[in-house]
Design a protein around this motif. Structure first.
Motif, PDB file in Angstrom:
ATOM      1  N   SER A   1       0.580  -7.904  -8.605  1.00 32.78           N
ATOM      2  CA  SER A   1       0.947  -6.741  -7.801  1.00 32.78           C
ATOM      3  C   SER A   1       0.092  -5.536  -8.164  1.00 32.78           C
ATOM      4  CB  SER A   1       2.425  -6.394  -8.021  1.00 32.78           C
ATOM      5  OG  SER A   1       3.257  -7.451  -7.624  1.00 32.78           O
ATOM      6  N   PHE A   2      -0.186  -5.389  -9.446  1.00 39.86           N
ATOM      7  CA  PHE A   2      -1.001  -4.277  -9.920  1.00 39.86           C
ATOM      8  C   PHE A   2      -2.378  -4.297  -9.264  1.00 39.86           C
ATOM      9  CE2 PHE A   2      -4.162  -2.783 -13.053  1.00 39.86           C
ATOM     10  CZ  PHE A   2      -3.810  -1.453 -13.099  1.00 39.86           C
ATOM     11  N   TYR A   3      -3.002  -5.461  -9.218  1.00 29.55           N
ATOM     12  CA  TYR A   3      -4.327  -5.536  -8.622  1.00 29.55           C
ATOM     13  C   TYR A   3      -4.294  -5.361  -7.108  1.00 29.55           C
ATOM     14  CZ  TYR A   3      -6.490  -6.495 -13.039  1.00 29.55           C
ATOM     15  OH  TYR A   3      -6.944  -6.357 -14.321  1.00 29.55           O
ATOM     16  N   GLU A   4      -3.219  -5.832  -6.473  1.00 30.59           N
ATOM     17  CA  GLU A   4      -3.074  -5.593  -5.036  1.00 30.59           C
ATOM     18  C   GLU A   4      -2.991  -4.092  -4.759  1.00 30.59           C
ATOM     19  OE1 GLU A   4      -3.073  -7.626  -2.441  1.00 30.59           O
ATOM     20  OE2 GLU A   4      -3.253  -9.495  -3.564  1.00 30.59           O
ATOM     21  N   ILE A   5      -2.184  -3.391  -5.565  1.00 34.08           N
ATOM     22  CA  ILE A   5      -2.031  -1.940  -5.396  1.00 34.08           C
ATOM     23  C   ILE A   5      -3.367  -1.244  -5.604  1.00 34.08           C
ATOM     24  CG2 ILE A   5      -1.019   0.142  -6.406  1.00 34.08           C
ATOM     25  CD1 ILE A   5       1.483  -1.532  -6.984  1.00 34.08           C
ATOM     26  N   CYS A   6      -4.069  -1.623  -6.666  1.00 35.60           N
ATOM     27  CA  CYS A   6      -5.367  -1.002  -6.964  1.00 35.60           C
ATOM     28  C   CYS A   6      -6.358  -1.209  -5.827  1.00 35.60           C
ATOM     29  CB  CYS A   6      -5.939  -1.567  -8.261  1.00 35.60           C
ATOM     30  SG  CYS A   6      -5.111  -0.985  -9.744  1.00 35.60           S
ATOM     31  N   GLN A   7      -6.376  -2.421  -5.275  1.00 36.03           N
ATOM     32  CA  GLN A   7      -7.310  -2.713  -4.183  1.00 36.03           C
ATOM     33  C   GLN A   7      -6.995  -1.878  -2.949  1.00 36.03           C
ATOM     34  OE1 GLN A   7      -6.922  -6.946  -3.797  1.00 36.03           O
ATOM     35  NE2 GLN A   7      -7.882  -7.340  -5.778  1.00 36.03           N
ATOM     36  N   VAL A   8      -5.699  -1.725  -2.661  1.00 32.31           N
ATOM     37  CA  VAL A   8      -5.305  -0.920  -1.500  1.00 32.31           C
ATOM     38  C   VAL A   8      -5.661   0.542  -1.718  1.00 32.31           C
ATOM     39  CG1 VAL A   8      -3.338  -0.062  -0.196  1.00 32.31           C
ATOM     40  CG2 VAL A   8      -3.486  -2.485  -0.742  1.00 32.31           C
ATOM     41  N   LEU A   9      -5.297   1.074  -2.888  1.00 32.54           N
ATOM     42  CA  LEU A   9      -5.563   2.489  -3.172  1.00 32.54           C
ATOM     43  C   LEU A   9      -7.059   2.792  -3.196  1.00 32.54           C
ATOM     44  CD1 LEU A   9      -2.925   3.264  -5.967  1.00 32.54           C
ATOM     45  CD2 LEU A   9      -2.833   3.853  -3.537  1.00 32.54           C
ATOM     46  N   ASN A  10      -7.861   1.798  -3.502  1.00 28.43           N
ATOM     47  CA  ASN A  10      -9.302   2.020  -3.591  1.00 28.43           C
ATOM     48  C   ASN A  10      -9.971   2.047  -2.222  1.00 28.43           C
ATOM     49  OD1 ASN A  10     -11.478   2.589  -5.290  1.00 28.43           O
ATOM     50  ND2 ASN A  10     -12.176   0.474  -5.270  1.00 28.43           N
ATOM     51  N   THR A  11      -9.195   1.933  -1.153  1.00 30.76           N
ATOM     52  CA  THR A  11      -9.761   1.983   0.199  1.00 30.76           C
ATOM     53  C   THR A  11      -9.444   3.291   0.918  1.00 30.76           C
ATOM     54  OG1 THR A  11      -7.808   0.949   1.216  1.00 30.76           O
ATOM     55  CG2 THR A  11      -9.545  -0.524   0.423  1.00 30.76           C
ATOM     56  N   VAL A  12      -8.789   4.224   0.228  1.00 26.95           N
ATOM     57  CA  VAL A  12      -8.416   5.466   0.911  1.00 26.95           C
ATOM     58  C   VAL A  12      -9.652   6.244   1.333  1.00 26.95           C
ATOM     59  CG1 VAL A  12      -6.203   5.660  -0.260  1.00 26.95           C
ATOM     60  CG2 VAL A  12      -8.209   6.712  -1.277  1.00 26.95           C
ATOM     61  N   ARG A  13      -9.519   7.011   2.390  1.00 27.49           N
ATOM     62  CA  ARG A  13     -10.682   7.591   3.071  1.00 27.49           C
ATOM     63  C   ARG A  13     -11.443   8.621   2.254  1.00 27.49           C
ATOM     64  NH1 ARG A  13      -8.463   9.620   8.668  1.00 27.49           N
ATOM     65  NH2 ARG A  13      -6.762  10.267   7.286  1.00 27.49           N
TER      66      ARG A  13
ATOM     67  N   VAL B   1       1.709   0.336 -14.283  1.00 28.92           N
ATOM     68  CA  VAL B   1       2.731  -0.100 -13.332  1.00 28.92           C
ATOM     69  C   VAL B   1       4.002   0.731 -13.496  1.00 28.92           C
ATOM     70  CG1 VAL B   1       4.228  -2.016 -12.654  1.00 28.92           C
ATOM     71  CG2 VAL B   1       1.816  -2.443 -13.152  1.00 28.92           C
ATOM     72  N   ASP B   2       4.399   0.971 -14.742  1.00 30.58           N
ATOM     73  CA  ASP B   2       5.601   1.770 -14.996  1.00 30.58           C
ATOM     74  C   ASP B   2       5.450   3.177 -14.412  1.00 30.58           C
ATOM     75  OD1 ASP B   2       6.757  -0.313 -16.307  1.00 30.58           O
ATOM     76  OD2 ASP B   2       6.329   0.419 -18.322  1.00 30.58           O
ATOM     77  N   ALA B   3       4.256   3.770 -14.602  1.00 27.87           N
ATOM     78  CA  ALA B   3       4.020   5.124 -14.093  1.00 27.87           C
ATOM     79  C   ALA B   3       4.084   5.150 -12.573  1.00 27.87           C
ATOM     80  CB  ALA B   3       2.665   5.636 -14.574  1.00 27.87           C
ATOM     81  N   ILE B   4       3.482   4.143 -11.935  1.00 26.50           N
ATOM     82  CA  ILE B   4       3.492   4.061 -10.472  1.00 26.50           C
ATOM     83  C   ILE B   4       4.931   3.891  -9.961  1.00 26.50           C
ATOM     84  CG2 ILE B   4       2.805   2.640  -8.487  1.00 26.50           C
ATOM     85  CD1 ILE B   4       0.211   2.030 -10.062  1.00 26.50           C
ATOM     86  N   GLU B   5       5.695   3.036 -10.633  1.00 29.91           N
ATOM     87  CA  GLU B   5       7.086   2.801 -10.223  1.00 29.91           C
ATOM     88  C   GLU B   5       7.915   4.078 -10.320  1.00 29.91           C
ATOM     89  OE1 GLU B   5       8.393  -0.300 -12.779  1.00 29.91           O
ATOM     90  OE2 GLU B   5       7.579  -1.914 -11.528  1.00 29.91           O
ATOM     91  N   GLU B   6       7.741   4.812 -11.421  1.00 25.14           N
ATOM     92  CA  GLU B   6       8.529   6.029 -11.608  1.00 25.14           C
ATOM     93  C   GLU B   6       8.149   7.108 -10.599  1.00 25.14           C
ATOM     94  OE1 GLU B   6      11.182   6.359 -13.433  1.00 25.14           O
ATOM     95  OE2 GLU B   6      10.922   4.283 -14.048  1.00 25.14           O
ATOM     96  N   LEU B   7       6.849   7.217 -10.301  1.00 24.25           N
ATOM     97  CA  LEU B   7       6.409   8.199  -9.309  1.00 24.25           C
ATOM     98  C   LEU B   7       6.935   7.819  -7.921  1.00 24.25           C
ATOM     99  CD1 LEU B   7       4.823  10.725  -8.632  1.00 24.25           C
ATOM    100  CD2 LEU B   7       2.769   9.312  -8.384  1.00 24.25           C
ATOM    101  N   PHE B   8       6.971   6.528  -7.625  1.00 24.52           N
ATOM    102  CA  PHE B   8       7.501   6.058  -6.345  1.00 24.52           C
ATOM    103  C   PHE B   8       8.977   6.435  -6.212  1.00 24.52           C
ATOM    104  CE2 PHE B   8       9.666   2.504  -4.089  1.00 24.52           C
ATOM    105  CZ  PHE B   8       9.166   2.750  -2.822  1.00 24.52           C
ATOM    106  N   LYS B   9       9.751   6.155  -7.262  1.00 22.55           N
ATOM    107  CA  LYS B   9      11.183   6.481  -7.224  1.00 22.55           C
ATOM    108  C   LYS B   9      11.395   7.988  -7.124  1.00 22.55           C
ATOM    109  CE  LYS B   9      12.329   4.180 -10.944  1.00 22.55           C
ATOM    110  NZ  LYS B   9      13.169   3.632 -12.043  1.00 22.55           N
ATOM    111  N   LEU B  10      10.605   8.723  -7.906  1.00 20.06           N
ATOM    112  CA  LEU B  10      10.705  10.177  -7.878  1.00 20.06           C
ATOM    113  C   LEU B  10      10.430  10.718  -6.478  1.00 20.06           C
ATOM    114  CD1 LEU B  10      10.960  12.839  -9.562  1.00 20.06           C
ATOM    115  CD2 LEU B  10       8.488  12.741  -9.831  1.00 20.06           C
ATOM    116  N   SER B  11       9.415  10.186  -5.815  1.00 22.27           N
ATOM    117  CA  SER B  11       9.053  10.627  -4.463  1.00 22.27           C
ATOM    118  C   SER B  11      10.168  10.319  -3.474  1.00 22.27           C
ATOM    119  CB  SER B  11       7.743   9.958  -4.027  1.00 22.27           C
ATOM    120  OG  SER B  11       6.683  10.292  -4.895  1.00 22.27           O
ATOM    121  N   LEU B  12      10.767   9.147  -3.599  1.00 23.83           N
ATOM    122  CA  LEU B  12      11.862   8.774  -2.704  1.00 23.83           C
ATOM    123  C   LEU B  12      13.040   9.729  -2.856  1.00 23.83           C
ATOM    124  CD1 LEU B  12      12.029   4.865  -2.894  1.00 23.83           C
ATOM    125  CD2 LEU B  12      11.211   6.272  -0.999  1.00 23.83           C
ATOM    126  N   TYR B  13      13.412  10.017  -4.096  1.00 27.27           N
ATOM    127  CA  TYR B  13      14.528  10.929  -4.343  1.00 27.27           C
ATOM    128  C   TYR B  13      14.194  12.335  -3.833  1.00 27.27           C
ATOM    129  CZ  TYR B  13      17.206   7.645  -7.193  1.00 27.27           C
ATOM    130  OH  TYR B  13      17.958   6.583  -7.623  1.00 27.27           O
TER     131      TYR B  13
END
Length: 208
Positions: free
Chosen positions: A111-123, A150-162
């Protein structure tokens, strides 16, 4: 513990040269037979990105090819990783803790590498940024380091949702994080476009 690269290669009836060619043809992954031989003999340790690609080629979990897990099959499916995670969670929790840990390690790494690959395509990344990011991502060779990311990304995701759903404490924390990123680190105080986007997002949050 010795890895299973040679064992899996022999199962497919491939020489080192043939494996090198197959990896290039099927995964567009360029790696020489000499490097593969050193991996098999334990003379060199592959990066996590390399382990991930080799595991994908042989259709096994990353832990299995590394020789640290007895779970051969990978449960990860890039098209729908959450469903695979959810469907396997209950079953694996009933097994011994090592099996569950192996499953989480495999899912987390992929999952980590999938996320990295996606984020590395931003404009806003230049071609040089993309190449540099690829280099940095592929240099990660520690599951522990990857877990921190991964932990940092997860926490930022939850923080953003809240924050988006009206939690004032989360909103305040998110605004502070944005300030650190945009003002202190990227130093984009004078970037009108960035300010406009940040202002738009902040107003959207306030509306909720």
């Amino acid at each position: 513990m010795k890895n299973r690269l040679r064992e899996l290669r022999k199962e497919k009836g491939l020489t080192l040269n043939e494996l090198s060619n197959e990896l290039l043809e099927r995964l567009n992954f360029k790696i020489g037979s000499n490097a593969l031989g050193k991996y098999e003999r334990g003379e060199r340790e592959p990066k996590l990105d390399t382990w991930s690609k080799l595991a994908n080629f042989f259709g096994v979990s990353i832990g299995y090819i590394q020789g640290i897990s007895e779970i051969r099959a990978s449960s990860y499916n890039a098209s729908d990783p959450f469903s695979d995670f959810y469907n396997n969670l209950s079953d694996l929790q009933k097994r011994d803790s090592n099996s569950y840990a192996d499953f989480l390690r495999d899912m987390s790494t992929r999952s980590f590498y999938e996320i990295c690959q996606v984020l590395n395509t931003v404009r806003h990344f230049s071609e040089a940024d993309v190449e540099k990011n690829k280099e940095l991502i592929s240099s990660i060779d520690s599951v522990g380091v990857m877990s921190d990311f991964v932990d940092a990304i997860e926490e930022l995701f939850k923080l953003s949702l809240y924050a988006y759903n009206g939690d004032r404490k989360a909103r305040s924390a998110l605004n502070a994080i944005k300030k650190v990123i945009y003002d202190d680190y990227l130093e984009l105080d004078n970037d009108d476009d960035t300010k406009a986007i940040a202002s738009y997002l902040a107003n959207k949050l306030d509306e909720r």
